[in-house]
Design a protein around this motif. Structure first.
Motif, PDB file in Angstrom:
ATOM      1  N   MET A   7     -36.000  -8.970  -4.736  1.00 25.65           N
ATOM      2  CA  MET A   7     -35.848  -7.915  -5.824  1.00 25.65           C
ATOM      3  C   MET A   7     -36.856  -6.798  -5.187  1.00 25.65           C
ATOM      4  O   MET A   7     -36.448  -5.670  -5.385  1.00 25.65           O
ATOM      5  CB  MET A   7     -35.616  -8.335  -7.123  1.00 25.65           C
ATOM      6  N   GLU A   8     -37.987  -7.018  -5.133  1.00 29.59           N
ATOM      7  CA  GLU A   8     -39.092  -6.081  -5.057  1.00 29.59           C
ATOM      8  C   GLU A   8     -38.897  -5.224  -3.598  1.00 29.59           C
ATOM      9  O   GLU A   8     -38.960  -4.076  -3.442  1.00 29.59           O
ATOM     10  CB  GLU A   8     -40.354  -6.690  -4.983  1.00 29.59           C
ATOM     11  N   TYR A   9     -38.251  -5.914  -2.522  1.00 28.71           N
ATOM     12  CA  TYR A   9     -37.848  -5.242  -0.991  1.00 28.71           C
ATOM     13  C   TYR A   9     -36.641  -4.605  -1.530  1.00 28.71           C
ATOM     14  O   TYR A   9     -36.639  -3.545  -0.851  1.00 28.71           O
ATOM     15  CB  TYR A   9     -37.668  -6.384  -0.248  1.00 28.71           C
ATOM     16  N   ILE A  10     -35.715  -4.823  -2.438  1.00 31.62           N
ATOM     17  CA  ILE A  10     -34.464  -4.053  -2.701  1.00 31.62           C
ATOM     18  C   ILE A  10     -34.949  -2.678  -3.300  1.00 31.62           C
ATOM     19  O   ILE A  10     -34.655  -1.663  -2.943  1.00 31.62           O
ATOM     20  CB  ILE A  10     -33.598  -4.859  -3.602  1.00 31.62           C
ATOM     21  N   THR A  11     -35.991  -2.958  -4.148  1.00 28.15           N
ATOM     22  CA  THR A  11     -36.444  -1.786  -5.004  1.00 28.15           C
ATOM     23  C   THR A  11     -37.240  -0.838  -3.977  1.00 28.15           C
ATOM     24  O   THR A  11     -36.881   0.250  -4.156  1.00 28.15           O
ATOM     25  CB  THR A  11     -37.260  -2.223  -5.921  1.00 28.15           C
ATOM     26  N   LEU A  12     -37.941  -1.313  -3.067  1.00 28.04           N
ATOM     27  CA  LEU A  12     -38.532  -0.822  -2.060  1.00 28.04           C
ATOM     28  C   LEU A  12     -37.574   0.077  -1.086  1.00 28.04           C
ATOM     29  O   LEU A  12     -37.905   1.098  -0.822  1.00 28.04           O
ATOM     30  CB  LEU A  12     -39.587  -1.454  -1.034  1.00 28.04           C
ATOM     31  N   ALA A  13     -36.631  -0.472  -0.645  1.00 28.48           N
ATOM     32  CA  ALA A  13     -35.460   0.001   0.118  1.00 28.48           C
ATOM     33  C   ALA A  13     -34.849   1.047  -0.674  1.00 28.48           C
ATOM     34  O   ALA A  13     -34.489   2.335  -0.052  1.00 28.48           O
ATOM     35  CB  ALA A  13     -34.346  -0.905   0.622  1.00 28.48           C
ATOM     36  N   LEU A  14     -34.527   1.071  -1.682  1.00 28.57           N
ATOM     37  CA  LEU A  14     -33.773   1.961  -2.783  1.00 28.57           C
ATOM     38  C   LEU A  14     -34.910   3.257  -2.952  1.00 28.57           C
ATOM     39  O   LEU A  14     -34.335   4.350  -2.900  1.00 28.57           O
ATOM     40  CB  LEU A  14     -33.198   1.584  -4.038  1.00 28.57           C
ATOM     41  N   VAL A  63     -47.997   2.390  -1.777  1.00 32.75           N
ATOM     42  CA  VAL A  63     -48.726   1.814  -2.774  1.00 32.75           C
ATOM     43  C   VAL A  63     -47.917   0.498  -3.490  1.00 32.75           C
ATOM     44  O   VAL A  63     -48.232  -0.792  -3.869  1.00 32.75           O
ATOM     45  CB  VAL A  63     -49.392   2.430  -3.888  1.00 32.75           C
ATOM     46  N   TYR A  64     -46.598   0.806  -3.639  1.00 37.54           N
ATOM     47  CA  TYR A  64     -45.600  -0.389  -4.312  1.00 37.54           C
ATOM     48  C   TYR A  64     -45.497  -1.487  -3.265  1.00 37.54           C
ATOM     49  O   TYR A  64     -45.575  -2.531  -3.904  1.00 37.54           O
ATOM     50  CB  TYR A  64     -44.322   0.406  -4.546  1.00 37.54           C
ATOM     51  N   ALA A  65     -45.475  -0.975  -1.832  1.00 35.78           N
ATOM     52  CA  ALA A  65     -45.227  -2.156  -0.914  1.00 35.78           C
ATOM     53  C   ALA A  65     -46.427  -2.890  -1.121  1.00 35.78           C
ATOM     54  O   ALA A  65     -46.422  -4.025  -0.630  1.00 35.78           O
ATOM     55  CB  ALA A  65     -44.932  -1.450   0.424  1.00 35.78           C
ATOM     56  N   GLY A  66     -47.589  -2.260  -1.055  1.00 35.15           N
ATOM     57  CA  GLY A  66     -49.024  -3.121  -0.893  1.00 35.15           C
ATOM     58  C   GLY A  66     -48.956  -3.963  -2.149  1.00 35.15           C
ATOM     59  O   GLY A  66     -49.791  -5.214  -2.277  1.00 35.15           O
ATOM     60  N   SER A  67     -48.156  -3.779  -3.228  1.00 32.75           N
ATOM     61  CA  SER A  67     -48.097  -4.769  -4.475  1.00 32.75           C
ATOM     62  C   SER A  67     -47.539  -5.731  -4.115  1.00 32.75           C
ATOM     63  O   SER A  67     -47.571  -6.815  -5.128  1.00 32.75           O
ATOM     64  CB  SER A  67     -48.065  -3.950  -5.775  1.00 32.75           C
ATOM     65  N   TYR A 149     -48.858  -4.133  13.663  1.00 33.30           N
ATOM     66  CA  TYR A 149     -50.091  -4.346  13.009  1.00 33.30           C
ATOM     67  C   TYR A 149     -50.089  -5.324  11.723  1.00 33.30           C
ATOM     68  O   TYR A 149     -50.844  -6.394  11.564  1.00 33.30           O
ATOM     69  CB  TYR A 149     -50.800  -3.153  12.798  1.00 33.30           C
ATOM     70  N   VAL A 150     -49.137  -5.182  10.861  1.00 32.73           N
ATOM     71  CA  VAL A 150     -48.762  -5.810   9.645  1.00 32.73           C
ATOM     72  C   VAL A 150     -47.355  -6.238   9.555  1.00 32.73           C
ATOM     73  O   VAL A 150     -46.543  -5.759   9.084  1.00 32.73           O
ATOM     74  CB  VAL A 150     -49.200  -4.989   8.430  1.00 32.73           C
ATOM     75  N   PRO A 151     -46.966  -7.322  10.174  1.00 33.79           N
ATOM     76  CA  PRO A 151     -45.391  -7.623  10.433  1.00 33.79           C
ATOM     77  C   PRO A 151     -44.939  -8.590   9.376  1.00 33.79           C
ATOM     78  O   PRO A 151     -44.550  -9.585   9.352  1.00 33.79           O
ATOM     79  CB  PRO A 151     -45.356  -8.470  11.625  1.00 33.79           C
ATOM     80  N   ASN A 152     -44.699  -7.764   8.282  1.00 33.79           N
ATOM     81  CA  ASN A 152     -44.404  -8.345   7.174  1.00 33.79           C
ATOM     82  C   ASN A 152     -43.017  -7.755   6.825  1.00 33.79           C
ATOM     83  O   ASN A 152     -42.768  -6.730   7.460  1.00 33.79           O
ATOM     84  CB  ASN A 152     -45.226  -8.422   5.858  1.00 33.79           C
ATOM     85  N   SER A 155     -43.187  -3.793   5.712  1.00 34.07           N
ATOM     86  CA  SER A 155     -43.411  -2.892   6.821  1.00 34.07           C
ATOM     87  C   SER A 155     -42.433  -2.726   7.783  1.00 34.07           C
ATOM     88  O   SER A 155     -42.046  -1.501   8.161  1.00 34.07           O
ATOM     89  CB  SER A 155     -44.581  -3.054   7.646  1.00 34.07           C
ATOM     90  N   MET A 156     -41.443  -3.650   7.692  1.00 34.11           N
ATOM     91  CA  MET A 156     -40.203  -3.583   8.522  1.00 34.11           C
ATOM     92  C   MET A 156     -39.116  -2.698   7.714  1.00 34.11           C
ATOM     93  O   MET A 156     -38.586  -1.900   8.283  1.00 34.11           O
ATOM     94  CB  MET A 156     -39.515  -5.127   8.572  1.00 34.11           C
ATOM     95  N   ILE A 157     -38.924  -2.937   6.254  1.00 37.63           N
ATOM     96  CA  ILE A 157     -38.360  -1.856   5.404  1.00 37.63           C
ATOM     97  C   ILE A 157     -38.570  -0.421   5.805  1.00 37.63           C
ATOM     98  O   ILE A 157     -37.862   0.362   5.729  1.00 37.63           O
ATOM     99  CB  ILE A 157     -38.200  -2.303   3.984  1.00 37.63           C
ATOM    100  N   HIS A 158     -39.964  -0.160   5.812  1.00 39.55           N
ATOM    101  CA  HIS A 158     -40.587   1.098   6.217  1.00 39.55           C
ATOM    102  C   HIS A 158     -39.838   1.550   7.418  1.00 39.55           C
ATOM    103  O   HIS A 158     -39.477   2.720   7.346  1.00 39.55           O
ATOM    104  CB  HIS A 158     -42.070   1.352   6.165  1.00 39.55           C
ATOM    105  N   LEU A 159     -39.941   0.687   8.356  1.00 42.35           N
ATOM    106  CA  LEU A 159     -39.719   1.214   9.986  1.00 42.35           C
ATOM    107  C   LEU A 159     -38.042   1.265   9.692  1.00 42.35           C
ATOM    108  O   LEU A 159     -37.266   2.297  10.345  1.00 42.35           O
ATOM    109  CB  LEU A 159     -39.993   0.098  10.947  1.00 42.35           C
ATOM    110  N   MET A 160     -37.261   0.331   9.290  1.00 42.50           N
ATOM    111  CA  MET A 160     -35.974   0.371   9.389  1.00 42.50           C
ATOM    112  C   MET A 160     -35.092   1.451   8.415  1.00 42.50           C
ATOM    113  O   MET A 160     -34.096   2.193   9.029  1.00 42.50           O
ATOM    114  CB  MET A 160     -35.204  -1.017   8.599  1.00 42.50           C
TER     115      MET A 160
END
Length: 201
Positions: A7-14, A63-67, A149-152, A155-160
């Protein structure tokens, strides 16, 4: 990956969707004209407000992604880390070189101005002679380098999110640039690719 992380990844994508929608809307000429009617003489600070909002949203997403507790796409190796670092460095160099000839104060909005009445010079030299949107190319390299560098998953959501947005971003930005520069930009489009550079002798 547990349901909370999902759900946090969904929130990040949104969050990225909201960021890119706001980015495109506030750069739209018709939207800017409406803001000018509403803001009046204070419109000269529109660019600074726009840049400040974009910066806070951009940094807030990281910052949110880092949490988020990291879930790894793959385990990083020395070679992937090094390659990611090199790509991010190259992207940073391209971004810096692309700003040559551009007033940073006007770009960010520190220098108050009415960008609807004051047309900037169309830059065709430097990296702009190889690619129409070198800053987008720089962002791709930086985000890709960051992912290596940080393959989580964050960071994949940032790129996509960036890669999915770019076709729309380029389309709407170029509509605006054609409206501003007319035939000069249309001719530029015919001779220079949008993002992937073509180096000529």
């Amino acid at each position: 990956m547990d349901i909370r992380n999902f759900m946090e990844y969904i929130t990040l994508a949104l969050g990225w969707i909201v960021f890119y929608v706001i980015h495109s809307l506030l750069a739209n000429l018709n939207i800017k004209r409406k803001f000018k009617l509403w803001m009046g003489a204070y419109y000269i600070w529109y660019r600074l407000i726009y840049s400040t909002l974009a910066t806070f949203l951009f940094l807030g997403l990281f910052v949110y992604a880092g949490s988020i507790a990291p879930d790894w796409v793959y385990w990083p190796s020395d070679s992937s880390t090094y390659f990611g670092y090199m790509l991010a460095t190259l992207g940073t160099i391209i971004a810096v070189k692309s700003m040559k000839g551009i007033s940073l104060g006007r770009f960010i909005g520190w220098h108050a101005h009415d960008d609807l009445n004051e047309k900037e010079q169309l830059i065709l030299s430097g990296w702009y002679s190889h690619v129409r949107h070198p800053l987008y190319l720089a962002l791709i390299l930086i985000f890709l380098g960051y992912f290596l560098y940080v393959p989580n998953f964050a960071s994949m959501i940032h790129l996509m999110a960036l890669l999915l947005y770019l076709p729309l971003g380029v389309y709407y930005e170029e509509k605006k640039l054609v409206a501003i520069y007319g035939d000069a930009y249309i001719d530029y489009q015919r001779n220079v690719p949008p993002i992937l550079p073509r180096f000529k002798k």
